[in-house]
Design a protein around this motif. Structure first.
Motif, short mmCIF file in Angstrom:
data_model
loop_
_atom_site.label_atom_id
_atom_site.label_comp_id
_atom_site.label_asym_id
_atom_site.label_seq_id
_atom_site.Cartn_x
_atom_site.Cartn_y
_atom_site.Cartn_z
N ILE A 132 0.83 -1.20 0.00
CA ILE A 132 0.00 0.00 0.00
C ILE A 132 0.87 1.25 0.00
O ILE A 132 0.59 2.22 -0.72
N ALA A 133 1.94 1.25 0.78
CA ALA A 133 2.83 2.41 0.82
C ALA A 133 3.44 2.68 -0.55
O ALA A 133 3.47 3.83 -1.02
N CYS A 134 3.91 1.64 -1.22
CA CYS A 134 4.48 1.82 -2.56
C CYS A 134 3.45 2.35 -3.54
O CYS A 134 3.73 3.22 -4.37
N PHE A 135 2.23 1.82 -3.44
CA PHE A 135 1.13 2.29 -4.30
C PHE A 135 0.87 3.78 -4.08
O PHE A 135 0.72 4.56 -5.03
N LEU A 136 0.80 4.21 -2.82
CA LEU A 136 0.54 5.61 -2.53
C LEU A 136 1.66 6.51 -3.03
O LEU A 136 1.42 7.62 -3.52
N ILE A 137 2.89 6.05 -2.93
CA ILE A 137 4.02 6.84 -3.43
C ILE A 137 3.96 6.98 -4.94
O ILE A 137 4.19 8.06 -5.50
N GLU A 138 3.61 5.90 -5.62
CA GLU A 138 3.59 5.92 -7.09
C GLU A 138 2.42 6.71 -7.66
O GLU A 138 2.55 7.34 -8.71
N TYR A 139 1.25 6.68 -6.98
CA TYR A 139 0.04 7.27 -7.58
C TYR A 139 -0.57 8.40 -6.76
O TYR A 139 -1.56 9.00 -7.20
N GLY A 140 -0.02 8.71 -5.60
CA GLY A 140 -0.63 9.71 -4.74
C GLY A 140 -0.83 11.06 -5.40
O GLY A 140 -1.84 11.72 -5.19
N ALA A 141 0.11 11.46 -6.23
CA ALA A 141 0.02 12.79 -6.86
C ALA A 141 -0.87 12.81 -8.10
O ALA A 141 -1.04 13.86 -8.72
N SER A 142 -1.45 11.67 -8.46
CA SER A 142 -2.29 11.60 -9.65
C SER A 142 -3.55 12.43 -9.48
O SER A 142 -4.09 12.59 -8.38
N ALA A 143 -4.07 12.94 -10.60
CA ALA A 143 -5.34 13.65 -10.57
C ALA A 143 -6.52 12.68 -10.46
O ALA A 143 -7.64 13.10 -10.17
N ARG A 144 -6.27 11.40 -10.71
CA ARG A 144 -7.33 10.40 -10.61
C ARG A 144 -7.46 9.91 -9.17
O ARG A 144 -6.47 9.89 -8.43
N PRO A 145 -8.66 9.51 -8.73
CA PRO A 145 -8.83 8.97 -7.38
C PRO A 145 -8.03 7.68 -7.19
O PRO A 145 -7.57 7.06 -8.16
N LEU A 146 -7.91 7.27 -5.95
CA LEU A 146 -7.25 6.02 -5.58
C LEU A 146 -8.23 5.13 -4.82
O LEU A 146 -9.01 5.63 -4.00
N VAL A 147 -8.19 3.82 -5.08
CA VAL A 147 -9.01 2.87 -4.33
C VAL A 147 -8.07 1.84 -3.72
O VAL A 147 -7.30 1.19 -4.44
N VAL A 148 -8.15 1.70 -2.40
CA VAL A 148 -7.20 0.85 -1.66
C VAL A 148 -7.97 -0.22 -0.90
O VAL A 148 -8.89 0.08 -0.13
N GLU A 149 -7.58 -1.47 -1.11
CA GLU A 149 -8.13 -2.58 -0.34
C GLU A 149 -7.40 -2.63 1.00
O GLU A 149 -6.17 -2.69 1.04
N MET A 150 -8.16 -2.67 2.10
CA MET A 150 -7.58 -2.58 3.44
C MET A 150 -8.02 -3.78 4.27
O MET A 150 -8.87 -3.67 5.16
N GLY A 151 -7.46 -4.95 3.97
CA GLY A 151 -7.78 -6.16 4.70
C GLY A 151 -6.99 -6.25 5.99
O GLY A 151 -5.84 -5.80 6.07
N ILE A 152 -7.59 -6.85 7.01
CA ILE A 152 -6.91 -7.02 8.29
C ILE A 152 -7.09 -8.46 8.78
O ILE A 152 -8.07 -9.13 8.41
N ASP A 153 -6.15 -8.92 9.62
CA ASP A 153 -6.31 -10.23 10.23
C ASP A 153 -5.86 -10.26 11.69
O ASP A 153 -5.71 -11.33 12.27
N ARG A 154 -5.66 -9.07 12.30
CA ARG A 154 -5.24 -9.03 13.70
C ARG A 154 -5.70 -7.71 14.32
O ARG A 154 -5.91 -6.71 13.62
N PRO A 155 -5.88 -7.70 15.63
CA PRO A 155 -6.29 -6.46 16.32
C PRO A 155 -5.26 -5.35 16.12
O PRO A 155 -4.06 -5.59 16.13
N GLY A 156 -5.75 -4.15 15.94
CA GLY A 156 -4.88 -2.99 15.79
C GLY A 156 -4.42 -2.70 14.39
O GLY A 156 -3.90 -1.61 14.11
#
Length: 434
Positions: A132-156
């Motif tokens: 996710i961090a690499c994705f945000l670095i590569e596309y964060g400055a884009s004029a297009r929106p971003l969609v991020v899958e945020m799966g979890i498997d542990r508390p916190g």
């Protein structure tokens, strides 16, 4: 391009950039992917630190390496992982619309349809914190929106993801028993996943709405934002959203609900809904996520992963397929669902009972084969032999199970049954390649 000589202020003052470091097209934490276009980030791993592979990345031509080592082309920082996440937060802040999606099932499907409707950049399948961090670095400055899958498997973990992604819109697709070994209970799942709704524009799927009273919901029926006139056939799904007709080839209810989410997000973003609907009709989900392969007999490849709520949804979709009688039958092929904790046998039995209701023939394989199907196989080779004798023209075969290995708190390995090999075999037989 990602220029190591133009790092954000919070990094540039603490980084020593080698004069030979040069811009990269993207980042990786896997040294095998390093190349003249792909820079390498040396991160701590479960068994080894990425520093052990810095030389390999440099030999592969990596434009720079993010590390604490003093090597050629280094962006040298005290803590590469902390620097990566700081860089990601800086780039993410440049984007006007970031959508985060979580849930016990349907995350990848929702991500695919939301991204299509928004014409957004979206996360690939691999969705760890470094990815996710690499994705945000590569596309964060884009004029297009971003969609991020945020799966979890542990508390916190959701709190950590929220601090990194800071979504403008948080989505919960479904709630059900999944990752119980670490999360402990459905109540804990509701609480942990619900963190994505804190401080964001929150949306929840129809099934999840029972767990989040007061949150805006989407889907069909008694929800805040509803599609109308849903029709499900073996050819796909059709419905209307407002005055827009939506046609989704080879889709089921789960995909249709994800499309409603996408249209609502597009509407809030001020996009032209007929154009969004056209993009939705072109969505191709990744392999193993309810991908329908029509032919002499139809194979539904849903073999990437499984939980009780996901298998139930897939069985509901199987019911909409043509079947019954001698000309074509509905067949379920189910394997083990991982990370269900001490109630796993009962949960497998519940899913198997539902499979017997929905399918004309039900197969189970692996540890809980008898719970999952009326026809039980101990191993995948036994299952393949049985299917080869049985499947015939006109049948519709659903294949679903967990893949890989999970670890219980006492460090016992639990192996899933990789049924992607069953999908491959069924397609080869059908198409005369084996």
């Amino acid at each position: 391009m990602l220029d190591p000589h133009a790092l954000p202020p919070n990094l540039s003052h603490g980084a020593a950039v080698h004069p030979e470091a040069r811009p990269a097209a993207r980042l990786t934490w896997d040294s095998r992917e390093a190349s003249p276009e792909v820079a390498f980030v040396a991160l701590p791993g479960e068994k080894m630190h990425g520093n052990a592979f810095v030389q390999r990345a440099l030999e592969a031509g990596a434009p720079f390496v993010l590390t604490d080592l003093d090597v050629p082309r280094a962006v040298r920082v005290p803590d590469a992982q902390a620097a990566l996440f700081d860089w990601a937060r800086h780039e993410r802040a440049k984007n006007a619309l970031v959508v985060g999606i979580t849930g016990s099932a349907g995350k990848t499907t929702a991500k695919s349809y939301a991204a299509a409707a928004l014409d957004a950049h979206f996360m690939p399948v691999y969705n760890t914190m470094p990815a996710i961090a690499c994705f945000l670095i590569e596309y964060g400055a884009s004029a297009r929106p971003l969609v991020v899958e945020m799966g979890i498997d542990r508390p916190g973990e959701m709190a950590e993801l929220m601090a990194l992604v800071r979504p403008d819109v948080g989505v919960v697709t479904t709630i059900g028993p999944a990752h119980l070994e670490q999360l402990g209970s459905v109540e804990a799942i509701v609480r942990e996943k619900g963190g994505i709704l804190t401080g964001t524009r929150g949306l929840v799927g129809a099934q999840a709405s029972a767990f989040y009273t007061g949150a805006d919901s989407y889907g069909f029926g008694d929800v805040t934002y509803a599609g109308d006139d849903l029709v499900l056939t073996p050819r796909g799904a059709t419905f209307t959203y407002g005055d827009v007709l939506v046609e989704l080839p080879l889709a089921a209810r789960v995909q249709a609900e994800a499309a409603v989410l996408g249209l609502r997000l597009a509407q809030e973003a001020g996009l032209h809904l007929p154009d969004a609907a056209e993009r939705l009709a072109q969505v191709q989900v990744p392999g193993g996520r309810y991908r329908v392969h029509p032919g002499r007999y139809t194979v539904i490849d849903d073999a990437y992963n499984a939980s009780p709520v996901a298998v139930t949804a897939a069985l509901d979709a199987l019911k909409t397929q043509a079947g019954g009688g001698r000309t074509g039958r509905r067949i379920s092929v189910l394997g083990r669902m991982l990370e269900l904790g001490p109630t796993e046998r009962a949960l497998h039995a519940e899913v198997g009972a539902y499979a017997r209701e929905c399918a004309d023939l039900s197969y189970g394989v692996g540890v809980y084969a008898r719970e999952l199907g009326e026809r039980a196989s101990r191993t995948v080779p036994e299952l393949l032999e049985a299917l080869r004798r049985e499947v015939r023209d006109g049948d519709v075969v659903l294949v679903k199970a967990s893949r890989g290995i999970s670890w219980t708190p006492d460090k016992r390995a639990q192996e899933g049954v990789g049924l992607d090999v069953v999908v491959d075999a069924l397609l080869r037989w059908r198409d005369g390649q084996d």
